[in-house]
Design a protein around this motif. Structure first.
Motif, PDB file in Angstrom:
ATOM      1  N   TYR A 271      13.039   4.969  35.693  1.00 13.49           N
ATOM      2  CA  TYR A 271      11.789   4.994  35.123  1.00 13.49           C
ATOM      3  C   TYR A 271      11.410   6.808  36.152  1.00 13.49           C
ATOM      4  O   TYR A 271      11.952   6.676  37.349  1.00 13.49           O
ATOM      5  CB  TYR A 271      10.315   4.218  35.611  1.00 13.49           C
ATOM      6  CG  TYR A 271      10.485   4.072  37.368  1.00 13.49           C
ATOM      7  CD1 TYR A 271      11.291   3.136  37.656  1.00 13.49           C
ATOM      8  CD2 TYR A 271      10.029   4.887  38.453  1.00 13.49           C
ATOM      9  CE1 TYR A 271      11.131   3.110  38.840  1.00 13.49           C
ATOM     10  CE2 TYR A 271       9.975   4.289  39.329  1.00 13.49           C
ATOM     11  CZ  TYR A 271      10.903   4.028  39.700  1.00 13.49           C
ATOM     12  OH  TYR A 271      11.486   3.582  41.495  1.00 13.49           O
ATOM     13  N   PHE A 279       2.582   1.537  35.943  1.00 10.34           N
ATOM     14  CA  PHE A 279       3.803   1.064  34.990  1.00 10.34           C
ATOM     15  C   PHE A 279       5.034   1.219  35.932  1.00 10.34           C
ATOM     16  O   PHE A 279       5.610   0.281  35.478  1.00 10.34           O
ATOM     17  CB  PHE A 279       3.628   2.743  34.829  1.00 10.34           C
ATOM     18  CG  PHE A 279       4.724   3.041  33.603  1.00 10.34           C
ATOM     19  CD1 PHE A 279       4.750   2.882  32.494  1.00 10.34           C
ATOM     20  CD2 PHE A 279       5.747   3.261  33.892  1.00 10.34           C
ATOM     21  CE1 PHE A 279       5.972   3.050  31.687  1.00 10.34           C
ATOM     22  CE2 PHE A 279       7.176   3.359  33.342  1.00 10.34           C
ATOM     23  CZ  PHE A 279       7.303   3.615  31.956  1.00 10.34           C
ATOM     24  N   LEU A 283       6.663  -2.393  35.670  1.00 10.59           N
ATOM     25  CA  LEU A 283       8.172  -2.871  35.240  1.00 10.59           C
ATOM     26  C   LEU A 283       8.829  -3.394  36.519  1.00 10.59           C
ATOM     27  O   LEU A 283      10.138  -3.853  35.833  1.00 10.59           O
ATOM     28  CB  LEU A 283       8.762  -0.766  35.189  1.00 10.59           C
ATOM     29  CG  LEU A 283      10.257  -0.694  34.453  1.00 10.59           C
ATOM     30  CD1 LEU A 283       9.558  -0.923  33.251  1.00 10.59           C
ATOM     31  CD2 LEU A 283      10.238   0.375  34.889  1.00 10.59           C
ATOM     32  N   VAL A 304       3.726  -2.231  30.428  1.00 13.44           N
ATOM     33  CA  VAL A 304       4.547  -0.832  30.382  1.00 13.44           C
ATOM     34  C   VAL A 304       3.805  -0.258  30.031  1.00 13.44           C
ATOM     35  O   VAL A 304       3.804   1.266  29.573  1.00 13.44           O
ATOM     36  CB  VAL A 304       5.697  -1.527  30.276  1.00 13.44           C
ATOM     37  CG1 VAL A 304       6.861  -0.564  29.793  1.00 13.44           C
ATOM     38  CG2 VAL A 304       5.569  -2.135  32.502  1.00 13.44           C
TER      39      VAL A 304
END
Lengths: 399, 190
Positions: A271, A279, A283, A304
């Motif tokens: 990421y 987010f 994740l 996400v």
């Protein structure tokens, strides 16, 4: 560069048996060919197993038995033996034998240790702060780290390792690393705990760092890697690309992105570090605690997808092969909304995880993930390789 | 005991019939020759001991023919390879691949070491090596036990460097395939 696959050359390449030109051509081919890279990993794995094959000890009685056979033969051919043979055989009496054995042992040991000391591959280590140690020996200024040796720093010490001629690694406080391998075709370090920063200017997949939960393969880059006490690790890439691998699971991490790993699971999904906190947290739950429904009533995957931006196609592309059934369709739809698939990539193909389509889409997305796209990196490495590193490999190969 | 250093003088002394020199030669190479024989005979140490004796006996009687045109080790390992191949063809003592547990005797000799994961890995590798076809196994043994170059292996086996490369390729892949379940032990630094 070889246009055809080079699978037949891979063992010779691994052992440094190719000419410098062929070696360069194989390295260049490997950069661009996933199939040959996969094959090369197999060859290296087989070689690692073969390297662990122990030498056995012949039975103590073997010489006695052989002596008997020689005596029998000498008896048969006694008349033809030379006087020097008889003299030397009489010399072989217990008293003289003991003296001879002691001399042989002394000379043998001296020669053996001198030889081992001179020929054992090692990396130079420089002290940066405090008192780092190699084994139990404190490093005052500079020292060398041999294969199998541990370099350890305490709470206030730091050290710098020169990785052959291909890069540098800085070792932060409270860190423990070990040199596993240094060959023309592979340099490998183990990070057991703590943090290290690497800057590598070698062709891709020449420098590896093993952690308890994944292997970081350098694709031409600078990065930091830290391992916690539970064996989990966090990779943060500052330049270029790094691949994190464990078994069949691979995460490709470009500059500006990070990726965590966990023992028993391997690399999580990469990421970008500027993604929203929701987010990143969602994740992490999705990767490592998929059954934890306590922290949010909304499924992690939905969070996400909702929070993803154009750049986060890096994460979504990796997720395609890590989620199942309807979830994969959801990921596909969000990814397609952010970056429509190129010609030749279909929804059905992606849902079926067609590897060609996945690769095609990834190639199409890579330029949005990093300014230093992989093709660009390849060009740089080609130039670096053809100028300096070819010579280095030739020299290391001769060693 | 530390290996004696074998140089031209020792070889010349052997050629002149000096048995003390021959003993030094034996001490220097006995473990390596024996190891190759054990792995070539599916772990059968009795057969390997017999073949090792035969090899050294042959070495004693033919060392006068060594003219120094190649490395002594290349010449020696050619004897070893030929002896192993001949004996395998001739003898029924050789265990066919995949039948029974060929390494039982070695494992019996080191029961206490089996507690350790590293030794278990070594045992699995031994088994896998023993199960390789001879044409893939010998190049692997010469490469990893003797650290011979491709050219030297080619000279020992009487084939081309390309054939050596190809057989090592097959051998590596076969080992990787058979031992795939132990990948983490070597990849993650066992």
């Amino acid at each position: 560069m070889f246009l055809n696959h080079i699978t037949r050359e891979l063992s010779a390449y691994h052992h440094g048996e190719l000419s410098p030109q062929d070696s360069r051509a194989v390295a260049e081919h490997l950069i661009g060919c996933q199939r040959c890279r996969a094959e090369f990993e197999q060859i290296k794995l087989g070689a690692r197993f073969a390297e662990s094959l122990p030498q056995l000890q012949a039975p103590e009685s073997l010489w006695k038995d052989l002596e008997g056979l020689i005596e029998a033969q000498t008896g048969n051919n006694g008349s033809s033996r030379t006087s020097s043979s008889r003299v030397s055989w009489s010399f072989f009496q217990p008293r003289f034998a003991a003296i001879a054995a002691a001399l042989i042992l002394a000379f043998g040991l001296g020669g053996f240790f001198l030889y081992m000391r001179a020929s054992r591959p090692s990396w130079e280590v420089a002290r940066l702060d405090g008192a780092p140690r190699i084994g139990s020996t404190r490093i005052n200024d500079k020292s060398r780290l041999g294969i199998g040796q541990w370099l350890e720093t305490d709470g206030v010490s730091r050290a710098q390792i020169s990785v052959g001629s291909i890069g540098q690694v800085e070792i932060d406080p409270n860190t423990k690393v070990r040199l596993l391998q240094t060959l023309p075709t592979e340099h490998r370090l183990e990070l057991a705990r703590g943090r290290m920063s690497a800057r590598i200017w070698a062709p891709p997949r020449l420098f590896f760092v093993d952690t308890p939960s994944a292997v970081a393969a350098d694709l031409g880059c600078a990065y930091t890697l830290e391992v916690d006490d539970n064996g989990g690790s966090l990779l943060r890439v500052t330049s270029g690309w790094v691949a994190l691998e464990l078994k069949d699971r691979e995460s490709i991490v470009p500059a500006g992105a990070a990726c965590a790993t966990r023992p028993g699971i391997g690399p999580g999904t990469p990421y970008f570090e500027d993604a929203s906190e929701i987010f990143r947290k969602a994740l992490s739950k999705l990767d490592f605690e998929p059954r934890d429904t306590e922290w949010s009533k909304i499924p992690s995957l939905n969070l996400v997808l909702m929070e993803s931006r154009g750049r986060d196609t890096l994460t979504l592309w990796h997720l395609l092969s890590r989620v199942q059934g309807d979830d994969r369709v959801l990921v596909y739809e969000r990814l397609a909304a952010l970056a429509p698939p190129p010609n030749g990539v279909t929804r059905e193909g992606i849902v079926q995880l067609d590897s060609q389509m996945l690769t095609l889409w990834k190639d199409n997305l890579e330029h949005t993930w990093s300014n230093e796209s992989l093709p660009g990196v390849r060009k740089v490495w080609k130039k670096v390789w053809t100028t300096g590193l070819g010579k280095m490999r030739e020299l290391e190969g001769k060693k | 005991m530390t290996e004696p250093i074998i140089d031209e003088r020792v070889i010349r002394a052997c050629q002149a019939g000096d048995r003390e020199a021959f003993r030094m030669l034996f001490e220097a190479y006995k473990d390596r020759v024996f190891s190759i024989a054990v792995y070539s005979f599916g772990g059968d140490q009795t057969a390997a001991s017999d073949v090792t004796q035969q090899i050294f006996l042959k070495l004693l009687t033919t060392i006068g023919q060594f003219r120094g045109e190649s490395q002594f080790t290349t010449w020696l390992y050619r004897l070893v390879a030929n002896a192993c191949i001949d004996e395998q063809r001739r003898s029924k003592r050789y265990l066919p691949f995949g039948e029974s547990d060929p390494m039982t005797k070695i494992q019996d000799r080191v029961p206490q070491e089996r507690r350790y994961a590293r030794m278990e890995l070594a045992d699995s590798v031994k088994d896998a090596i023993c199960e390789l076809k001879p044409k893939f196994r010998l190049p692997i043994l010469l490469k990893y036990m003797e650290d011979l170059s491709y050219e030297e292996i080619a000279c020992v086996l009487g084939c081309s460097k390309g054939t050596v490369a190809s057989r090592l390729n097959r051998g590596h892949k076969e080992l990787a395939r058979r031992l795939a379940h132990l990948r983490d032990q070597v990849v993650l630094g066992d």
